[in-house]
Design a protein around this motif. Structure first.
Motif, PDB file in Angstrom:
ATOM      1  N   LYS A 299       0.828  -1.214   0.000  1.00 48.52           N
ATOM      2  CA  LYS A 299       0.000   0.000   0.000  1.00 48.52           C
ATOM      3  C   LYS A 299       0.863   1.265   0.000  1.00 48.52           C
ATOM      4  N   ASN A 300       2.109   1.162   0.489  1.00 44.45           N
ATOM      5  CA  ASN A 300       3.024   2.307   0.532  1.00 44.45           C
ATOM      6  C   ASN A 300       4.406   1.870   0.057  1.00 44.45           C
ATOM      7  N   PRO A 301       5.223   2.811  -0.488  1.00 44.43           N
ATOM      8  CA  PRO A 301       6.581   2.463  -0.906  1.00 44.43           C
ATOM      9  C   PRO A 301       7.419   1.997   0.288  1.00 44.43           C
ATOM     10  N   SER A 302       8.457   1.241  -0.015  1.00 40.69           N
ATOM     11  CA  SER A 302       9.352   0.737   1.028  1.00 40.69           C
ATOM     12  C   SER A 302      10.797   0.792   0.522  1.00 40.69           C
ATOM     13  N   TYR A 303      11.773   0.532   1.411  1.00 40.59           N
ATOM     14  CA  TYR A 303      13.188   0.594   1.067  1.00 40.59           C
ATOM     15  C   TYR A 303      13.641  -0.733   0.459  1.00 40.59           C
ATOM     16  N   TRP A 304      14.522  -0.609  -0.560  1.00 41.44           N
ATOM     17  CA  TRP A 304      15.067  -1.786  -1.233  1.00 41.44           C
ATOM     18  C   TRP A 304      16.580  -1.635  -1.347  1.00 41.44           C
ATOM     19  N   VAL A 305      17.319  -2.738  -1.138  1.00 39.91           N
ATOM     20  CA  VAL A 305      18.768  -2.744  -1.240  1.00 39.91           C
ATOM     21  C   VAL A 305      19.197  -3.983  -2.020  1.00 39.91           C
ATOM     22  N   GLY A 340      16.989  -9.426  -7.739  1.00 35.74           N
ATOM     23  CA  GLY A 340      18.259  -9.144  -7.077  1.00 35.74           C
ATOM     24  C   GLY A 340      18.187  -8.109  -5.978  1.00 35.74           C
ATOM     25  N   LEU A 341      17.022  -7.523  -5.762  1.00 37.92           N
ATOM     26  CA  LEU A 341      16.829  -6.549  -4.680  1.00 37.92           C
ATOM     27  C   LEU A 341      16.019  -7.178  -3.561  1.00 37.92           C
ATOM     28  N   VAL A 342      16.251  -6.676  -2.343  1.00 32.10           N
ATOM     29  CA  VAL A 342      15.538  -7.177  -1.169  1.00 32.10           C
ATOM     30  C   VAL A 342      14.879  -6.002  -0.461  1.00 32.10           C
ATOM     31  N   GLU A 343      13.625  -6.177  -0.103  1.00 27.62           N
ATOM     32  CA  GLU A 343      12.904  -5.164   0.663  1.00 27.62           C
ATOM     33  C   GLU A 343      13.371  -5.242   2.120  1.00 27.62           C
ATOM     34  N   VAL A 344      13.698  -4.084   2.701  1.00 26.91           N
ATOM     35  CA  VAL A 344      14.191  -4.064   4.079  1.00 26.91           C
ATOM     36  C   VAL A 344      13.407  -3.038   4.900  1.00 26.91           C
ATOM     37  N   PHE A 345      13.319  -3.333   6.197  1.00 27.83           N
ATOM     38  CA  PHE A 345      12.636  -2.447   7.132  1.00 27.83           C
ATOM     39  C   PHE A 345      13.569  -2.187   8.301  1.00 27.83           C
ATOM     40  N   GLY A 346      13.803  -0.923   8.595  1.00 30.56           N
ATOM     41  CA  GLY A 346      14.683  -0.548   9.690  1.00 30.56           C
ATOM     42  C   GLY A 346      14.796   0.957   9.788  1.00 30.56           C
ATOM     43  N   ASN A 347      15.722   1.418  10.608  1.00 31.21           N
ATOM     44  CA  ASN A 347      15.921   2.858  10.824  1.00 31.21           C
ATOM     45  C   ASN A 347      16.751   3.434   9.682  1.00 31.21           C
ATOM     46  N   LEU A 348      16.132   3.557   8.525  1.00 29.33           N
ATOM     47  CA  LEU A 348      16.817   4.018   7.313  1.00 29.33           C
ATOM     48  C   LEU A 348      16.139   5.282   6.790  1.00 29.33           C
ATOM     49  N   SER A 349      16.843   5.984   5.877  1.00 34.68           N
ATOM     50  CA  SER A 349      16.276   7.165   5.247  1.00 34.68           C
ATOM     51  C   SER A 349      16.576   7.130   3.759  1.00 34.68           C
ATOM     52  N   VAL A 350      15.876   7.969   3.013  1.00 34.40           N
ATOM     53  CA  VAL A 350      16.020   7.970   1.555  1.00 34.40           C
ATOM     54  C   VAL A 350      17.390   8.487   1.112  1.00 34.40           C
ATOM     55  N   ASP A 351      18.133   9.160   1.991  1.00 33.92           N
ATOM     56  CA  ASP A 351      19.449   9.713   1.632  1.00 33.92           C
ATOM     57  C   ASP A 351      20.594   8.754   1.933  1.00 33.92           C
ATOM     58  N   ASP A 352      20.298   7.591   2.490  1.00 36.58           N
ATOM     59  CA  ASP A 352      21.354   6.661   2.886  1.00 36.58           C
ATOM     60  C   ASP A 352      22.023   6.020   1.673  1.00 36.58           C
ATOM     61  N   HIS A 353      23.332   5.766   1.838  1.00 35.09           N
ATOM     62  CA  HIS A 353      24.084   4.959   0.887  1.00 35.09           C
ATOM     63  C   HIS A 353      24.474   3.670   1.600  1.00 35.09           C
ATOM     64  N   ILE A 354      24.325   2.555   0.881  1.00 30.55           N
ATOM     65  CA  ILE A 354      24.516   1.244   1.482  1.00 30.55           C
ATOM     66  C   ILE A 354      25.775   0.597   0.923  1.00 30.55           C
ATOM     67  N   ILE A 355      26.638   0.080   1.813  1.00 27.57           N
ATOM     68  CA  ILE A 355      27.825  -0.656   1.382  1.00 27.57           C
ATOM     69  C   ILE A 355      27.368  -1.951   0.728  1.00 27.57           C
ATOM     70  N   THR A 356      27.811  -2.196  -0.472  1.00 32.95           N
ATOM     71  CA  THR A 356      27.304  -3.332  -1.251  1.00 32.95           C
ATOM     72  C   THR A 356      27.885  -4.672  -0.827  1.00 32.95           C
ATOM     73  N   LYS A 357      29.101  -4.658  -0.242  1.00 35.19           N
ATOM     74  CA  LYS A 357      29.718  -5.904   0.203  1.00 35.19           C
ATOM     75  C   LYS A 357      30.224  -5.740   1.631  1.00 35.19           C
ATOM     76  N   PRO A 358      29.323  -5.771   2.590  1.00 38.07           N
ATOM     77  CA  PRO A 358      29.729  -5.559   3.990  1.00 38.07           C
ATOM     78  C   PRO A 358      30.391  -6.811   4.561  1.00 38.07           C
ATOM     79  N   SER A 359      31.100  -6.619   5.659  1.00 40.16           N
ATOM     80  CA  SER A 359      31.693  -7.733   6.397  1.00 40.16           C
ATOM     81  C   SER A 359      31.750  -7.351   7.869  1.00 40.16           C
TER      82      SER A 359
END
Length: 369
Positions: A299-305, A340-359
């Motif tokens: 019903k509403n947009p969500s974050y994808w990474v 190849g994308l996953v919907e995620v829910f958490g304390n995120l914002s539209v301006d965030d940049h996500i590390i593509t290969k975290p460890s």
């Protein structure tokens, strides 16, 4: 002697020069190593690839198993005890609502009805006589002093008592008549006989647990499925399902959403959906298993990474943000996956940049420049 002293001095000078060269080389090597380590650290600190987080509301398709059930299904019992006198249908027969399926016989029930009817007629006669007596006294009372008031009251009381007795008797006769109607077993709706459990002469009714028939409605079916919890909020009231059944290979059927349970089932944490399926042609069979494809949308947009940017550890599931050269680990919950994308829910914002290969070796905090 002089030459020996001179040679010794030259040897000492040579040794001193050699030591100085060695010290110089060691110093240069250490500086080079320090510079190389510093360069490596800087390269490591600034080499984390990242992408901007996406906010989307895509339509996605989900495939789930389902079951085709008769729209209505019932087990037919006898309301009263009796013997089966006549059967009019058998297994597989199509019947209409109100059609006669079987007739029972119970002679004692007929006798009770005749007895109640006779009692009703007698009490009705008593009521008629009491009413006539009261009417005569009422007419006579119009002449002053002809009839005592107490006599009129007594006659009225007798009449009302007889009337009440007649009404009770009439209700008893109606009950006996209604019980007689239960000797005729009729179809509650249009459908097909799916089981016949009795034969002529069998005792049925309240003293026997065996049902007479089983009926199901085949011209209309229910497509029933359980939708997992994480997809429950994506159901549209106008949703359309396409489905296939193993008994009809190569054919695809469609149905529109008719109803939902509204609440999640506490046992399996799922939402029940039902689609009404028109089967007037008789092509489908109730009881088939189906594979359903649904088109769903939040019903509403969500974050994808990207799927590769999700870090699964023993302590939980995370993504790592890289904003203003600062790394931060954010706890998330995963939703659906799409291309190849996953919907995620958490304390995120539209301006965030996500590390593509975290460890797990990457630590939170400012990166070294």
């Amino acid at each position: 002697m002089y030459h020996r002293i001179l040679r010794n001095k030259k040897s000492q000078v040579t040794t001193l020069i050699g030591c100085l060269l060695i010290l110089l080389l060691v110093s240069c090597s250490e500086k080079g190593n320090q510079k190389k380590q510093s360069t490596n650290k800087e390269a490591k600190a600034t080499s984390y690839p990242s992408v901007a987080i996406k906010m989307m509301n895509p339509e996605y398709e989900l495939s789930v198993p389902a079951e085709l059930k008769p729209y209505e299904q019932v087990v037919v019992y006898a309301r009263v005890e009796g013997f089966v006198k006549q059967l009019y249908v058998d297994l597989g027969d199509h019947v209409r609502k109100g059609q006669l399926l079987a007739v029972l016989e119970a002679p004692e029930m007929n006798q009770k009805y005749l007895s109640d009817k006779s009692t009703e007629q007698k009490i009705f006669s008593d009521y008629q006589y009491a009413k006539q007596a009261y009417d005569r006294l009422a007419d006579a009372a119009k002449t002053t002093g002809a009839v005592a008031a107490i006599e009129i009251d007594r006659a009225k009381s007798v009449m009302e008592s007889a009337k009440s007795a007649y009404q009770a008797s009439k209700a008893g006769t109606a009950q006996s008549s209604q019980l007689q109607q239960y000797l005729r077993i009729t179809a509650p709706f249009d459908g097909v006989i799916t089981a016949r459990n009795i034969s002529v002469g069998a005792l049925v009714g309240s003293g026997a647990d065996k049902p007479l028939f089983m009926m199901a409605q085949g011209n209309k079916l229910r497509l029933s499925l359980s939708l997992p919890e994480k997809h429950a909020a994506s159901v549209n009231r106008e949703a359309q399902a396409t489905f296939t059944v193993s008994s009809q290979p190569g054919k695809t059927f469609t149905a529109h959403l008719s109803r939902t349970s509204g609440l999640l089932d506490q046992q399996d944490r799922s939402l029940k959906l039902e689609f009404d399926v028109n089967n007037s042609s008789g092509e489908l069979q109730g009881g088939d298993y189906a594979q359903v494809k649904l088109k769903l949308q939040r019903k509403n947009p969500s974050y994808w990474v990207p799927a590769s940017s999700i870090l699964n550890t023993q302590s939980g599931t995370y993504v790592m943000t890289l904003n203003d050269q600062a790394v931060k680990r954010i706890s998330i919950k995963e939703g659906i996956q799409l291309d190849g994308l996953v919907e995620v829910f958490g304390n995120l914002s539209v301006d965030d940049h996500i590390i593509t290969k975290p460890s797990e070796e990457i630590e939170d905090g400012k990166l070294t420049k």
